[in-house]
Design a protein around this motif. Sequence first.
Motif, PDB file in Angstrom:
ATOM      1  N   UNK A   1       0.836  -1.205   0.000  1.00  0.00           N
ATOM      2  CA  UNK A   1       0.000   0.000   0.000  1.00  0.00           C
ATOM      3  C   UNK A   1       0.868   1.252   0.000  1.00  0.00           C
ATOM      4  N   UNK A   2       1.927   1.253   0.799  1.00  0.00           N
ATOM      5  CA  UNK A   2       2.836   2.403   0.837  1.00  0.00           C
ATOM      6  C   UNK A   2       3.485   2.628  -0.524  1.00  0.00           C
ATOM      7  N   UNK A   3       3.885   1.533  -1.185  1.00  0.00           N
ATOM      8  CA  UNK A   3       4.493   1.654  -2.508  1.00  0.00           C
ATOM      9  C   UNK A   3       3.484   2.157  -3.535  1.00  0.00           C
ATOM     10  N   UNK A   4       2.245   1.717  -3.429  1.00  0.00           N
ATOM     11  CA  UNK A   4       1.204   2.176  -4.362  1.00  0.00           C
ATOM     12  C   UNK A   4       0.999   3.680  -4.224  1.00  0.00           C
ATOM     13  N   UNK A   5       1.041   4.190  -3.001  1.00  0.00           N
ATOM     14  CA  UNK A   5       0.898   5.636  -2.789  1.00  0.00           C
ATOM     15  C   UNK A   5       2.086   6.367  -3.411  1.00  0.00           C
TER      16      UNK A   5
END
Length: 124
Positions: free
Chosen positions: A55-59
């Motif tokens: 999720x952090x990488x997607x952001x």
Amino acid sequence: AYYLTEHEPGLSVSVFEANHVGHGASGRAGGWVMGALDGQAALLATVEPQVRAAAAQAVIDTVAEVGRVVAEERIPCGFHHGGMVRVAARHPRQLGRLAKYAAAIAAEGGPVEVLDAGRAAGIA
């Protein structure tokens, strides 16, 4: 709306603003894009580490995606994929919040560097 019509070109999509274009959330960003969400660590605190990291990488990846769309659609907006600066100006509490924020990013494997006042002044 953009992705809906990309996925289904024949689709008719309308976007509404409460008062006038740029009045609400769409007008408060000032035209900048940031690869982080306020409260992200708390929001993702209860999920598994690999889900949290994804999720952090997607952001983070959303910034490059905005750049891709800007280039593909030839949007003349002066887009520049640079970096982000958060500042702790005067109070120890601000420095504490900044340190906590930086630690959360680092814990997710994100790129982060904390500068002291002298180094920060040198890049301003």
